[in-house]
Design a protein around this motif. Sequence first.
Motif, PDB file in Angstrom:
ATOM      1  N   ALA A  44      -1.351  19.543   5.945  1.00 50.30           N
ATOM      2  CA  ALA A  44      -0.928  19.437   4.547  1.00 50.30           C
ATOM      3  C   ALA A  44      -1.402  18.162   3.870  1.00 50.30           C
ATOM      4  N   SER A  45      -1.780  17.143   4.650  1.00 53.18           N
ATOM      5  CA  SER A  45      -2.151  15.851   4.077  1.00 53.18           C
ATOM      6  C   SER A  45      -3.355  15.969   3.144  1.00 53.18           C
ATOM      7  N   ARG A  46      -3.282  15.270   2.013  1.00 50.48           N
ATOM      8  CA  ARG A  46      -4.414  15.207   1.088  1.00 50.48           C
ATOM      9  C   ARG A  46      -5.472  14.222   1.566  1.00 50.48           C
TER      10      ARG A  46
ATOM     11  N   ALA B   1      -2.319   0.110  13.553  1.00 57.77           N
ATOM     12  CA  ALA B   1      -2.523  -0.920  12.533  1.00 57.77           C
ATOM     13  C   ALA B   1      -2.191  -0.385  11.149  1.00 57.77           C
ATOM     14  N   CYS B   2      -2.534   0.863  10.885  1.00 61.57           N
ATOM     15  CA  CYS B   2      -2.230   1.483   9.594  1.00 61.57           C
ATOM     16  C   CYS B   2      -0.727   1.580   9.376  1.00 61.57           C
ATOM     17  N   LEU B   3       0.006   2.016  10.393  1.00 62.49           N
ATOM     18  CA  LEU B   3       1.458   2.134  10.271  1.00 62.49           C
ATOM     19  C   LEU B   3       2.108   0.767  10.038  1.00 62.49           C
ATOM     20  N   LEU B   4       1.655  -0.236  10.789  1.00 61.06           N
ATOM     21  CA  LEU B   4       2.197  -1.584  10.603  1.00 61.06           C
ATOM     22  C   LEU B   4       1.871  -2.108   9.210  1.00 61.06           C
ATOM     23  N   GLY B   5       0.649  -1.826   8.750  1.00 62.88           N
ATOM     24  CA  GLY B   5       0.247  -2.269   7.416  1.00 62.88           C
ATOM     25  C   GLY B   5       1.054  -1.592   6.321  1.00 62.88           C
ATOM     26  N   CYS B   6       1.320  -0.301   6.471  1.00 58.81           N
ATOM     27  CA  CYS B   6       2.125   0.418   5.475  1.00 58.81           C
ATOM     28  C   CYS B   6       3.556  -0.113   5.452  1.00 58.81           C
ATOM     29  N   GLY B   7       4.072  -0.476   6.633  1.00 57.48           N
ATOM     30  CA  GLY B   7       5.399  -1.077   6.683  1.00 57.48           C
ATOM     31  C   GLY B   7       5.436  -2.414   5.964  1.00 57.48           C
ATOM     32  N   MET B   8       4.407  -3.228   6.172  1.00 59.36           N
ATOM     33  CA  MET B   8       4.326  -4.516   5.478  1.00 59.36           C
ATOM     34  C   MET B   8       4.232  -4.316   3.971  1.00 59.36           C
TER      35      MET B   8
ATOM     36  N   GLY C 171       9.386   1.706  -2.352  1.00 55.65           N
ATOM     37  CA  GLY C 171       9.177   1.644  -0.919  1.00 55.65           C
ATOM     38  C   GLY C 171       8.692   2.920  -0.272  1.00 55.65           C
ATOM     39  N   VAL C 172       9.028   4.076  -0.847  1.00 55.97           N
ATOM     40  CA  VAL C 172       8.716   5.325  -0.169  1.00 55.97           C
ATOM     41  C   VAL C 172       7.233   5.686  -0.247  1.00 55.97           C
ATOM     42  N   LEU C 173       6.532   5.272  -1.290  1.00 53.96           N
ATOM     43  CA  LEU C 173       5.125   5.661  -1.437  1.00 53.96           C
ATOM     44  C   LEU C 173       4.249   5.152  -0.294  1.00 53.96           C
ATOM     45  N   PRO C 174       4.338   3.851   0.090  1.00 52.65           N
ATOM     46  CA  PRO C 174       3.517   3.417   1.219  1.00 52.65           C
ATOM     47  C   PRO C 174       3.911   4.071   2.528  1.00 52.65           C
ATOM     48  N   MET C 175       5.185   4.396   2.685  1.00 55.49           N
ATOM     49  CA  MET C 175       5.596   5.065   3.925  1.00 55.49           C
ATOM     50  C   MET C 175       5.057   6.492   3.987  1.00 55.49           C
ATOM     51  N   ALA C 176       5.122   7.199   2.871  1.00 51.81           N
ATOM     52  CA  ALA C 176       4.565   8.548   2.838  1.00 51.81           C
ATOM     53  C   ALA C 176       3.049   8.503   3.042  1.00 51.81           C
ATOM     54  N   LEU C 177       2.407   7.471   2.503  1.00 51.59           N
ATOM     55  CA  LEU C 177       0.971   7.290   2.734  1.00 51.59           C
ATOM     56  C   LEU C 177       0.689   7.132   4.224  1.00 51.59           C
ATOM     57  N   GLY C 178       1.516   6.347   4.907  1.00 52.57           N
ATOM     58  CA  GLY C 178       1.340   6.182   6.345  1.00 52.57           C
ATOM     59  C   GLY C 178       1.459   7.494   7.092  1.00 52.57           C
ATOM     60  N   LEU C 179       2.396   8.346   6.684  1.00 55.05           N
ATOM     61  CA  LEU C 179       2.552   9.649   7.331  1.00 55.05           C
ATOM     62  C   LEU C 179       1.371  10.567   7.043  1.00 55.05           C
ATOM     63  N   ALA C 180       0.779  10.426   5.849  1.00 56.65           N
ATOM     64  CA  ALA C 180      -0.384  11.248   5.514  1.00 56.65           C
ATOM     65  C   ALA C 180      -1.605  10.839   6.332  1.00 56.65           C
TER      66      ALA C 180
ATOM     67  N   ILE D 190       8.280  12.832  -5.186  1.00 57.29           N
ATOM     68  CA  ILE D 190       7.051  12.283  -5.760  1.00 57.29           C
ATOM     69  C   ILE D 190       6.066  11.906  -4.665  1.00 57.29           C
ATOM     70  N   SER D 191       6.564  11.261  -3.608  1.00 54.63           N
ATOM     71  CA  SER D 191       5.675  10.847  -2.523  1.00 54.63           C
ATOM     72  C   SER D 191       5.070  12.055  -1.814  1.00 54.63           C
ATOM     73  N   ALA D 192       5.885  13.105  -1.615  1.00 55.06           N
ATOM     74  CA  ALA D 192       5.358  14.314  -0.976  1.00 55.06           C
ATOM     75  C   ALA D 192       4.289  14.962  -1.844  1.00 55.06           C
ATOM     76  N   THR D 193       4.524  15.019  -3.145  1.00 53.47           N
ATOM     77  CA  THR D 193       3.558  15.624  -4.062  1.00 53.47           C
ATOM     78  C   THR D 193       2.260  14.829  -4.111  1.00 53.47           C
ATOM     79  N   LEU D 194       2.385  13.507  -4.031  1.00 51.63           N
ATOM     80  CA  LEU D 194       1.210  12.651  -4.145  1.00 51.63           C
ATOM     81  C   LEU D 194       0.313  12.726  -2.916  1.00 51.63           C
ATOM     82  N   TRP D 195       0.905  12.758  -1.733  1.00 52.17           N
ATOM     83  CA  TRP D 195       0.114  12.633  -0.504  1.00 52.17           C
ATOM     84  C   TRP D 195      -0.047  13.932   0.278  1.00 52.17           C
ATOM     85  N   PHE D 196       0.707  14.985  -0.080  1.00 46.96           N
ATOM     86  CA  PHE D 196       0.640  16.233   0.687  1.00 46.96           C
ATOM     87  C   PHE D 196       0.454  17.434  -0.228  1.00 46.96           C
ATOM     88  N   ARG D 197      -0.335  18.409   0.239  1.00 43.80           N
ATOM     89  CA  ARG D 197      -0.548  19.648  -0.514  1.00 43.80           C
ATOM     90  C   ARG D 197       0.606  20.610  -0.263  1.00 43.80           C
TER      91      ARG D 197
END
Length: 215
Positions: A13-15, A31-38, A62-71, A198-205
């Motif tokens: 589903a990730s964009r 590194a990506c997950l740690l960076g998104c947390g930071m 806060g949720v947008l970078p976390m959803a980005l990390g999951l994508a 919003i985060s789901a819509t932005l990063w996932f189809r």
Amino acid sequence: MNVFASKPSLRSASRLPALSDELRISATEIACLLGCGMLTAVAVGFGNQIMRGVPGHAILRGVLPMALGLALVPRRSAGMTMSLSAGVTAALMSWQGVGRFQPAAILSVVLLGPVLDSALAGQPKAWRLYARFLAAGAVANLLAFAVRFGLAFFGWQTGGGSGGGGGGGGRGGGQMFMDFWSMALVSFLVCGALAGLISATLWFRLRGGDAIRRA
């Protein structure tokens, strides 16, 4: 059970393209997950002037970078990894006097990672994926509201304002919050749900997960 097992429904589903294959988590993914947390901690610590006066709005940042990390890293325990990184980063920033963190604000994003991991268990697809992001945001912010309410009720608040990040001005700020706690509860709930959706819509189809039929 692999703590960082791949989640095919999120990957499909990730964009965005995943950073590595499904087999084993890579150093780049960590590194990506740690960076998104930071980035989450920085967004919360420096975003206090945005939407001032809207209780519970910190999760929107806060949720947008976390959803980005999951994508980018669609794996089990990705949310918890980002939350740990966000918590440590926020603690270090507070220790150095960098940024401003209200208890409810940082708690909402620290809790969001484990809540997302739980909400996205299994292989949610299509609208169910969006619904679970929405529910995770709402639950994380409701837990943060409980802390915010407790601080105000017992007069333990510090800092300024009755706005979005939490906080207040001692007993005066706590009393102000208690005077409109029911409205604040609605605001926390709506902000959390909107943040997740919003985060789901932005990063996932919406239909991306339908093609995956195996775990």
